[in-house]
Scaffold this motif. Structure first.
Motif, PDB file in Angstrom:
ATOM      1  N   LEU A   5       0.859  -1.185   0.000  1.00 21.00           N
ATOM      2  CA  LEU A   5       0.000   0.000   0.000  1.00 21.00           C
ATOM      3  C   LEU A   5       0.892   1.231   0.000  1.00 21.00           C
ATOM      4  N   TYR A   6       0.496   2.256  -0.731  1.00 21.43           N
ATOM      5  CA  TYR A   6       1.321   3.464  -0.787  1.00 21.43           C
ATOM      6  C   TYR A   6       0.461   4.711  -0.929  1.00 21.43           C
ATOM      7  N   TYR A   7       1.067   5.852  -0.596  1.00 23.53           N
ATOM      8  CA  TYR A   7       0.500   7.163  -0.900  1.00 23.53           C
ATOM      9  C   TYR A   7       1.596   7.957  -1.585  1.00 23.53           C
ATOM     10  N   SER A   8       1.269   8.574  -2.715  1.00 28.34           N
ATOM     11  CA  SER A   8       2.255   9.340  -3.470  1.00 28.34           C
ATOM     12  C   SER A   8       1.607  10.558  -4.098  1.00 28.34           C
ATOM     13  N   MET A  58      -2.449   8.395   4.085  1.00 26.37           N
ATOM     14  CA  MET A  58      -1.784   7.282   4.765  1.00 26.37           C
ATOM     15  C   MET A  58      -1.995   7.390   6.278  1.00 26.37           C
ATOM     16  N   ALA A  59      -1.823   8.587   6.818  1.00 25.30           N
ATOM     17  CA  ALA A  59      -2.006   8.786   8.263  1.00 25.30           C
ATOM     18  C   ALA A  59      -3.435   8.432   8.680  1.00 25.30           C
ATOM     19  N   ILE A  62      -3.910   4.577   8.649  1.00 23.06           N
ATOM     20  CA  ILE A  62      -3.313   3.960   9.836  1.00 23.06           C
ATOM     21  C   ILE A  62      -4.194   4.202  11.058  1.00 23.06           C
ATOM     22  N   ALA A  63      -4.663   5.429  11.235  1.00 26.40           N
ATOM     23  CA  ALA A  63      -5.487   5.771  12.393  1.00 26.40           C
ATOM     24  C   ALA A  63      -6.810   5.014  12.407  1.00 26.40           C
ATOM     25  N   ALA A  64      -7.341   4.710  11.234  1.00 20.27           N
ATOM     26  CA  ALA A  64      -8.671   4.107  11.138  1.00 20.27           C
ATOM     27  C   ALA A  64      -8.690   2.586  11.236  1.00 20.27           C
ATOM     28  N   HIS A  65      -7.521   1.945  11.257  1.00 20.81           N
ATOM     29  CA  HIS A  65      -7.504   0.483  11.210  1.00 20.81           C
ATOM     30  C   HIS A  65      -6.722  -0.150  12.347  1.00 20.81           C
ATOM     31  N   ALA A  88       7.657   8.342  11.393  1.00 21.88           N
ATOM     32  CA  ALA A  88       6.322   8.685  11.903  1.00 21.88           C
ATOM     33  C   ALA A  88       5.339   7.535  11.679  1.00 21.88           C
ATOM     34  N   MET A  89       5.415   6.884  10.511  1.00 20.41           N
ATOM     35  CA  MET A  89       4.539   5.728  10.261  1.00 20.41           C
ATOM     36  C   MET A  89       4.869   4.605  11.226  1.00 20.41           C
ATOM     37  N   ALA A  90       6.154   4.368  11.468  1.00 20.32           N
ATOM     38  CA  ALA A  90       6.565   3.292  12.375  1.00 20.32           C
ATOM     39  C   ALA A  90       6.000   3.525  13.772  1.00 20.32           C
ATOM     40  N   GLU A  91       6.098   4.742  14.255  1.00 19.56           N
ATOM     41  CA  GLU A  91       5.576   5.050  15.593  1.00 19.56           C
ATOM     42  C   GLU A  91       4.065   4.838  15.653  1.00 19.56           C
ATOM     43  N   ALA A  92       3.356   5.345  14.645  1.00 17.72           N
ATOM     44  CA  ALA A  92       1.895   5.211  14.629  1.00 17.72           C
ATOM     45  C   ALA A  92       1.484   3.744  14.541  1.00 17.72           C
TER      46      ALA A  92
END
Length: 138
Positions: A5-8, A58-59, A62-65, A88-92
C-alpha cells in the motif's frame, strides 16, 4: 502472501511501491483505494514526506484500522531523503499493535524541480532488495 500500500503525491513513492510490488509478484495499491487492511503476510506501506510526516491519506488509513499482530515493512521518499515520514509511520503503527520488520527510504522529487530523477535506479534496486529481505522475515 504480501501486500503493498502506498500514498504518493508526486509519483516518487509510487515508483518505489511499484518496484517493491514487482519484486514480490503483486500489485501496489494506492491507499486511497484500500477499504481495509490486507490480512495475509507482510504488509508493505509507503508514503512521501509532507512536513516530516506521511501523507494525510496514509495517516488517516493507519489511524482508522487495527494493526494488532501485523508485520509491516515501511518505505518512503522525501526531498531530503531523511526518512522522517517512515519514522512517523513506524511510531503510529507500533501504537496500533504492529511489528515493524524494517524500513527503507530514499530521496524523492520535491516541489517541481528538486531531486528530479529520484528515486534513482540504484535507489529502486535497493527497494527491491529490501522487499526480498522483508518478505523472508514474514
Amino acid at each position: 502472501m504480501v501486500s503493498v500500500l502506498y500514498y504518493s503525491m508526486t509519483g516518487s513513492t509510487k515508483k518505489m511501491a511499484t518496484a517493491i510490488a514487482e519484486e514480490l509478484g503483486v500489485e501496489a495499491l494506492d491507499v486511497k483505494k484500500a477499504a481495509s487492511v490486507p490480512q495475509d503476510g507482510v504488509l508493505f506501506m509507503g508514503s512521501g514526506c509532507y512536513g516530516d510526516k506521511p501523507g494525510d491519506d496514509m495517516a488517516k488509513f493507519i489511524a482508522a484500522h487495527d494493526f494488532a499482530g501485523r508485520k509491516v515493512a515501511l518505505f518512503g521518499t522525501s526531498g531530503a531523503g531523511a526518512g522522517r515520514e517512515v519514522d512517523a509511520m513506524a511510531e503510529a503503527l507500533k501504537n496500533k499493535g504492529a511489528t515493524v520488520l524494517g524500513t527503507y527510504h530514499s530521496k524523492g522529487r520535491a516541489f517541481v524541480l528538486v531531486n528530479i530523477g529520484h528515486p534513482s535506479k540504484d535507489e529502486l534496486d535497493g527497494a527491491r532488495k529490501f522487499a526480498a529481505e522483508m518478505a523472508k522475515l514474514g
